[in-house]
Design a protein around this motif. Structure first.
Motif, PDB file in Angstrom:
ATOM      1  N   SER B  17       9.796  -5.469   7.786  1.00 25.15           N
ATOM      2  CA  SER B  17       9.539  -4.076   8.166  1.00 25.15           C
ATOM      3  C   SER B  17       8.039  -3.798   8.274  1.00 25.15           C
ATOM      4  O   SER B  17       7.259  -4.240   7.437  1.00 25.15           O
ATOM      5  N   CYS B  18       7.674  -3.051   9.292  1.00 28.55           N
ATOM      6  CA  CYS B  18       6.265  -2.699   9.500  1.00 28.55           C
ATOM      7  C   CYS B  18       5.826  -1.623   8.508  1.00 28.55           C
ATOM      8  O   CYS B  18       6.597  -0.707   8.204  1.00 28.55           O
ATOM      9  N   LEU B  19       4.589  -1.733   8.056  1.00 30.93           N
ATOM     10  CA  LEU B  19       4.030  -0.740   7.139  1.00 30.93           C
ATOM     11  C   LEU B  19       4.248   0.665   7.709  1.00 30.93           C
ATOM     12  O   LEU B  19       4.006   0.916   8.888  1.00 30.93           O
ATOM     13  N   LEU B  20       4.676   1.573   6.840  1.00 29.00           N
ATOM     14  CA  LEU B  20       4.919   2.952   7.264  1.00 29.00           C
ATOM     15  C   LEU B  20       3.641   3.631   7.745  1.00 29.00           C
ATOM     16  O   LEU B  20       2.544   3.278   7.341  1.00 29.00           O
ATOM     17  N   ASN B  21       3.833   4.630   8.590  1.00 23.45           N
ATOM     18  CA  ASN B  21       2.740   5.516   9.027  1.00 23.45           C
ATOM     19  C   ASN B  21       1.631   4.804   9.807  1.00 23.45           C
ATOM     20  O   ASN B  21       0.516   5.307   9.905  1.00 23.45           O
TER      21      ASN B  21
ATOM     22  N   ASP C 127       1.917  -6.967 -14.991  1.00 25.44           N
ATOM     23  CA  ASP C 127       2.235  -7.385 -13.632  1.00 25.44           C
ATOM     24  C   ASP C 127       1.459  -6.509 -12.662  1.00 25.44           C
ATOM     25  O   ASP C 127       0.963  -5.442 -13.007  1.00 25.44           O
ATOM     26  N   GLY C 128       1.312  -7.008 -11.463  1.00 22.63           N
ATOM     27  CA  GLY C 128       0.513  -6.301 -10.471  1.00 22.63           C
ATOM     28  C   GLY C 128       1.181  -6.334  -9.128  1.00 22.63           C
ATOM     29  O   GLY C 128       2.063  -7.155  -8.876  1.00 22.63           O
ATOM     30  N   ARG C 129       0.786  -5.418  -8.285  1.00 21.84           N
ATOM     31  CA  ARG C 129       1.278  -5.423  -6.901  1.00 21.84           C
ATOM     32  C   ARG C 129       0.199  -4.809  -6.018  1.00 21.84           C
ATOM     33  O   ARG C 129      -0.669  -4.079  -6.493  1.00 21.84           O
ATOM     34  N   VAL C 130       0.261  -5.123  -4.750  1.00 23.84           N
ATOM     35  CA  VAL C 130      -0.654  -4.545  -3.773  1.00 23.84           C
ATOM     36  C   VAL C 130       0.142  -3.603  -2.886  1.00 23.84           C
ATOM     37  O   VAL C 130       1.220  -3.958  -2.426  1.00 23.84           O
ATOM     38  N   VAL C 131      -0.374  -2.406  -2.685  1.00 32.33           N
ATOM     39  CA  VAL C 131       0.250  -1.476  -1.746  1.00 32.33           C
ATOM     40  C   VAL C 131      -0.833  -0.982  -0.796  1.00 32.33           C
ATOM     41  O   VAL C 131      -1.963  -0.720  -1.221  1.00 32.33           O
ATOM     42  N   LEU C 132      -0.486  -0.887   0.477  1.00 31.75           N
ATOM     43  CA  LEU C 132      -1.450  -0.444   1.485  1.00 31.75           C
ATOM     44  C   LEU C 132      -1.146   0.978   1.923  1.00 31.75           C
ATOM     45  O   LEU C 132       0.013   1.315   2.157  1.00 31.75           O
ATOM     46  N   TYR C 133      -2.201   1.780   2.074  1.00 34.17           N
ATOM     47  CA  TYR C 133      -2.033   3.130   2.592  1.00 34.17           C
ATOM     48  C   TYR C 133      -2.939   3.325   3.799  1.00 34.17           C
ATOM     49  O   TYR C 133      -4.150   3.153   3.703  1.00 34.17           O
ATOM     50  N   PRO C 134      -2.327   3.703   4.938  1.00 39.64           N
ATOM     51  CA  PRO C 134      -3.098   3.790   6.178  1.00 39.64           C
ATOM     52  C   PRO C 134      -3.992   5.034   6.268  1.00 39.64           C
ATOM     53  O   PRO C 134      -4.979   5.008   6.986  1.00 39.64           O
TER      54      PRO C 134
ATOM     55  N   THR D   9       5.659   7.696  -1.219  1.00 38.08           N
ATOM     56  CA  THR D   9       4.610   6.669  -1.126  1.00 38.08           C
ATOM     57  C   THR D   9       5.043   5.335  -1.723  1.00 38.08           C
ATOM     58  O   THR D   9       4.427   4.314  -1.455  1.00 38.08           O
ATOM     59  N   ARG D  10       6.105   5.353  -2.502  1.00 38.53           N
ATOM     60  CA  ARG D  10       6.585   4.083  -3.063  1.00 38.53           C
ATOM     61  C   ARG D  10       7.168   3.197  -1.976  1.00 38.53           C
ATOM     62  O   ARG D  10       7.260   1.979  -2.142  1.00 38.53           O
ATOM     63  N   LYS D  11       7.554   3.799  -0.876  1.00 36.91           N
ATOM     64  CA  LYS D  11       8.165   3.029   0.213  1.00 36.91           C
ATOM     65  C   LYS D  11       7.141   2.199   0.993  1.00 36.91           C
ATOM     66  O   LYS D  11       7.501   1.443   1.885  1.00 36.91           O
ATOM     67  N   PHE D  12       5.887   2.396   0.686  1.00 36.19           N
ATOM     68  CA  PHE D  12       4.856   1.586   1.357  1.00 36.19           C
ATOM     69  C   PHE D  12       4.746   0.190   0.741  1.00 36.19           C
ATOM     70  O   PHE D  12       4.072  -0.670   1.291  1.00 36.19           O
ATOM     71  N   GLU D  13       5.385  -0.005  -0.407  1.00 35.51           N
ATOM     72  CA  GLU D  13       5.387  -1.350  -0.994  1.00 35.51           C
ATOM     73  C   GLU D  13       6.169  -2.309  -0.112  1.00 35.51           C
ATOM     74  O   GLU D  13       7.217  -1.959   0.415  1.00 35.51           O
ATOM     75  N   ASN D  14       5.656  -3.503   0.039  1.00 32.80           N
ATOM     76  CA  ASN D  14       6.415  -4.466   0.842  1.00 32.80           C
ATOM     77  C   ASN D  14       7.201  -5.394  -0.072  1.00 32.80           C
ATOM     78  O   ASN D  14       6.923  -5.523  -1.259  1.00 32.80           O
ATOM     79  N   ASN D  15       8.196  -6.007   0.501  1.00 25.05           N
ATOM     80  CA  ASN D  15       9.017  -6.944  -0.251  1.00 25.05           C
ATOM     81  C   ASN D  15       8.508  -8.351   0.036  1.00 25.05           C
ATOM     82  O   ASN D  15       8.561  -8.830   1.159  1.00 25.05           O
ATOM     83  N   ASP D  16       7.990  -8.993  -1.001  1.00 25.26           N
ATOM     84  CA  ASP D  16       7.401 -10.321  -0.780  1.00 25.26           C
ATOM     85  C   ASP D  16       8.182 -11.417  -1.506  1.00 25.26           C
ATOM     86  O   ASP D  16       7.601 -12.346  -2.058  1.00 25.26           O
ATOM     87  N   SER D  17       9.506 -11.314  -1.440  1.00 22.68           N
ATOM     88  CA  SER D  17      10.352 -12.345  -2.068  1.00 22.68           C
ATOM     89  C   SER D  17      10.109 -13.709  -1.437  1.00 22.68           C
ATOM     90  O   SER D  17      10.008 -13.827  -0.225  1.00 22.68           O
ATOM     91  N   CYS D  18      10.071 -14.711  -2.280  1.00 21.27           N
ATOM     92  CA  CYS D  18       9.861 -16.081  -1.797  1.00 21.27           C
ATOM     93  C   CYS D  18      11.139 -16.625  -1.162  1.00 21.27           C
ATOM     94  O   CYS D  18      12.242 -16.372  -1.663  1.00 21.27           O
ATOM     95  N   LEU D  19      10.970 -17.398  -0.117  1.00 17.30           N
ATOM     96  CA  LEU D  19      12.113 -18.040   0.554  1.00 17.30           C
ATOM     97  C   LEU D  19      12.978 -18.751  -0.479  1.00 17.30           C
ATOM     98  O   LEU D  19      12.476 -19.465  -1.355  1.00 17.30           O
TER      99      LEU D  19
END
Lengths: 257, 257, 257, 257
Positions: B17-21, C127-134, D9-19
Motif C-alpha cells: 500500500s502507498c503511503l497515505l496523503n 522496540d522502535g518503528r519508523v513512520v512517515l508523515y507527508p 495517523t496510526r494508519k501511516f505505519e507500514n507493514n514490514d513483515s519479513c517474507l
C-alpha cells in the motif's frame, strides 16, 4: 530550460528489487471478467475459445520474456514463474509485473480475432502482482493451490450450469442445491442427473493449462528445395496435466533449476 | 482436494500500500519503442497519429479510473496522477500500476485502427512504475521535469531530423553537429538553415499533452423529438500548454485538492 | 581465504530508504514495561524519576542525532521527529530506528543511577518503528494523538490508583467503577472523593514532555579569571505544554521548516 | 478529548513483515567503535574483555528471544539468526531489529562492570539491519562471509600492531609495509620477525564466536538436602570454531531445521 532543477523528483522512485534466489511469480487476473464474459457471451461454465486465447497470450509472454520457466493458467488468471536466478529488469517488481500485464493485455486484443468471430466490445484489463517463493516446495504448493482452485471451481460451476441450463433451476435454487455439498456429492449429481462422468470432461477445463519450455525437433531446410535437416529447438509446450502430484515434477527434474 | 493445505502460499504476498496523503503517480513507458516505431514507420521526429493514439489511450484510462485527476504525456510515455486521498485498490501499488499498464496497452491495440490505416505488426508492451510525491510542489516539479524533458528532446530531434532528411547529413554527422549546442544554437540552426521558427511548430510536439477533468455543458434530449436541455458533465479535456509556469496551476486552484 | 566467494550474500540486503521530503518519526516503546515497573517498584500512576530518566535519555538522543527537531514523550514511549530534509544514514529506516533505539536503551542503563538509588534489576528493551508523515498537519496530528493518549491514560490511571490506594477498592472494583465514565466523570470523582483538582497535578504527568532546540545564552569565560562574555548556543529545552492547540506551533513558526 | 480525530495517523505505519520461510538475520554493528575503543583504551588488535562482553550481551539476547538458533560475532559486530518459521513480532522487521539492538546495547552497559574495572565513559550505540536468506546455503555463505572477514581483518591487524608496537614502525609505515601482501606474506612476517605462529593465537581472535543452543545436563536438587537428579536443559553454548567448512554443519544436522 532548467532541466536539473526538476530532475530531483526522480529520486522519489523507490527500489523494489525482489529478494535474490527466490522464485518470482507474477500472477495476472482479469479485472471485472464477469462483466467481460457476459458482454462477449462466453459459454458457461467454460468457453473453450476464451481459454485458448488466454493460453495463446501466455505463450506469447513466455516467448517474449525468456527467463520464464513455467506458466499456469485457469479461468481468467495466469501465473508466470521466473527462474530463480533471473536478473531481468534487475528483478524490479514493478517492471516485471507491468511488462507482463501490459503485454498479456495487448496480446489479448491483438489475437482476439483468431479465436472469436464476434467483435471485441472493449479492451480488457488485467491486474498483476508479484509473489516470492524461497523454496521449490513453496512454489509447487503455490501452483498446487491454483490447480486445486481450478478443480474446485470447475466442479462447482459444471454442476451449477447443468442445474440451471438443463434442469431449469433458477440460479438461486441451483446455489441452494449445491450449498454444503462436497466433491463426491457434486460428482454424483452430475452422474445420476445428467449422465456426466466428470472425469471425462476436457482436461483443459478440469486441470487448467501448463506452459513450459521443452526441446523439440524441427525440420529445417535452409533454402527452398534443399534437403531438410533436423534441429533441436526449445519450444513452449502446452499441457493439461496434474501438477499437484509428484509425477509431474519427478519426470522433469531440471525444470526448476 | 486439500485446498487448505496449499492455501498458506497466499500469505507470501506482501502488502505494498502507498503511503497515505501522498500523490500517487503511475508512469507508463513504451518498451522498445525505437523498434516499434521503426516497424510501423512512424514519422520522425513526431508522428501525429501515434501521439493521438497515446492520448486516446490515456483518455480511456482517465475515464476508467476516475480518481485520476491529471495525466501528462509525451513521446511514448504517459504519467497519471491520482488524487491524494484515493483509496482505489486500497492504494496497493501493484494493483494500481498493473491495471493502468494493462488497460493502456489493450486500448492501444483496440483503438489502433482509428489512427492508422496500416496493420499493427505486433502487440506493444508498456512498463510502469509508481512514484509518490508528498507535496504539491514535488508533484508539480515532477510534471515540470517531464515537460522540460519533452522540450529538450523535441528541440534536439527536430534539428537532428532536419539535418538528416533535408540537409542530407548522415545520422553520425548530424549528431556531431549538434554535440555541445545549447537551445539557442538549435533554434538558430532551425531558423537560419531550414527557415523554421521552432515556436510555430505544433504545441502537441513542443509541450506534450495534458488531460484533466473539466465541467462541460452537454445538450441532452431525453427522447427523440424532445426539446433539449443543457446539462453539466465532467469531461476529460486535452490541452497542449505550459505546465511549468505557475499560470496553469493558478488558473485551476482546485485541481490538486 | 575466498572472501569474494561469500560476499555475494551482502546483496540480499534491501534498501529501505524513507521517501524524500516526508517527516520521519521514530517512536520507541518500552517492551514489557509493566513487568519492568513492577520489578523496580515504580510509583503509580506516575513515577517522577522514571519519567525524568526517560526525558534524560531522549535529551541525549537529541544531542547525538542533531537532525532531530522535536521529541515527545509520555509513559514508557518517546517519539523523535527528524527534519524533513534529513539525509542522516541516507534516510535508511533500519539505521535510523536501530541507532535511536540502541542509544536510548544504553543511555537508560548508563544514567539510571542518577535517578534511582536502587539497583537496576535487568537491562530494558525498547522496540522502535519508523513512520512517515507527508505534511505538517499529519505530523502535528500524530503528536496530538500521542498527547491525547497521554491525557486519557493519565486521567484514568490517576482515578484508578486513588480508588485502589486511598479508597481501598480492589483493582477489579476500581476498573468496574470507571467503566463507561467520561472525562467529566473522572474529574468529578477526583474532586469530590479525593479533593483533587486534576488540573493542578504536575504538567509532566498530564501533558508529557516536549524536547526541542532553542537558542539560549551561555556565559563563557575563556580562561580562569577572564571576564565572561555571552554566547548564543542552540540548546535542548524541555517543556510540558499543550501541543494540540495551535498556540504551540504558531509561536514557533520555524520549528518544522 | 477527540482521540479519534488524531488516531488516523496510526494508519501511516507500514507493514514490514519479513517474507515467510526465509531465515531472518539481524546484524548489529557498533557505531563509531573506533572512537569508543580509543576512549576505553581497548587493547589492539584484540581486547579480550571487550570481546567477552560482546559475547555476554549476545548470550543474553539469545536467552531473551528464544527463536534465535544461532549467533556469530567478531570485532564489534554480531549476527543473530532466527529459525525459518519464527513468528516473533509477526516477523515485523522493525520490531525484530530494534528489540535486538536495544537489548544488546542496554546489556552492554549493564554488564560492563563484570568485564572492566574502568568506568564506562559514555553509552554505546549499535546499528542494526535485517537480511533475509531463502536457503540454507545462502545463510551458511553469509556466516562464512562474516567469518572470512574476521580472519582477514584479524591477520592484518595482528601484523599491523606488531609492526607498530614491537618493530616501532609508524602507523603509515606499517600500512605501507602490508600493502599488497597476501595471507602467506603476513603469516611469514609474523613468524620470521616476531616469532609468532598465527595459528597458535587464541581461536576467539581468529575465528570469532558462535553461540547456539545445545542440550546440556544439569544437576538439580528440588530442595535443600535432597538427593540431586540429572535434568537435560537447552543451554547456550559458546564456540570458537570454523563454520566455513562443512564439518560444523554436518555434525549438527538439526541446527537449521
Amino acid at each position: 530550460m532548467a532541466k536539473s532543477k526538476f530532475e530531483y523528483t526522480r529520486k522519489f522512485e523507490n527500489n523494489d528489487s525482489c529478494l535474490l534466489n527466490c522464485f518470482i511469480v507474477v500472477r495476472l487476473d482479469g479485472r471485472n471478467f464477469h462483466r467481460f464474459s457476459d458482454s462477449h457471451e462466453f459459454e458457461k461454465p467454460n468457453d473453450e475459445n476464451a481459454l485458448k486465447l488466454m493460453n495463446r497470450c501466455a505463450e506469447e509472454v513466455m516467448k517474449e520474456f525468456q527467463d520464464l520457466i513455467l506458466a499456469y493458467g485457469q479461468s481468467d488468471e495466469y501465473s508466470f514463474v521466473f527462474k530463480r536466478s533471473t536478473t531481468l529488469f534487475n528483478r524490479r517488481a514493478s517492471k516485471l509485473m507491468t511488462n507482463l500485464a501490459s503485454y498479456f493485455a495487448s496480446s489479448y486484443v491483438f489475437y482476439w480475432s483468431e479465436y472469436f468471430k464476434e467483435k471485441l466490445q472493449y479492451p480488457p484489463t488485467f491486474d498483476g502482482r508479484v509473489v516470492l517463493y524461497p523454496t521449490e516446495t513453496n512454489l509447487k504448493d503455490y501452483l498446487s493451490w491454483r490447480q486445486a482452485d481450478c478443480h474446485i471451481n470447475n466442479l462447482y460451476n459444471t454442476c451449477f450450469w447443468k442445474l440451471v441450463k438443463i434442469a431449469g433451476l433458477s440460479p438461486e435454487d441451483a446455489e441452494k442445491r449445491l450449498c454444503g455439498t462436497v466433491s463426491g456429492d457434486k460428482n454424483e449429481i452430475l452422474f445420476s442427473e445428467f449422465n456426466i462422468n466428470y472425469n471425462n470432461l476436457p482436461e483443459m477445463f478440469r486441470k487448467g493449462t501448463v506452459l513450459l519450455w521443452e526441446k523439440a525437433e524441427k525440420m529445417v531446410s535452409k533454402s527452398k528445395g534443399d534437403s531438410t535437416t533436423v534441429r533441436v529447438y526449445p519450444q513452449v509446450v502446452m499441457l493439461h496435466v496434474d501438477i499437484i502430484k509428484d509425477d509431474f515434477w519427478e519426470s522433469r527434474p531440471n525444470l526448476l533449476i
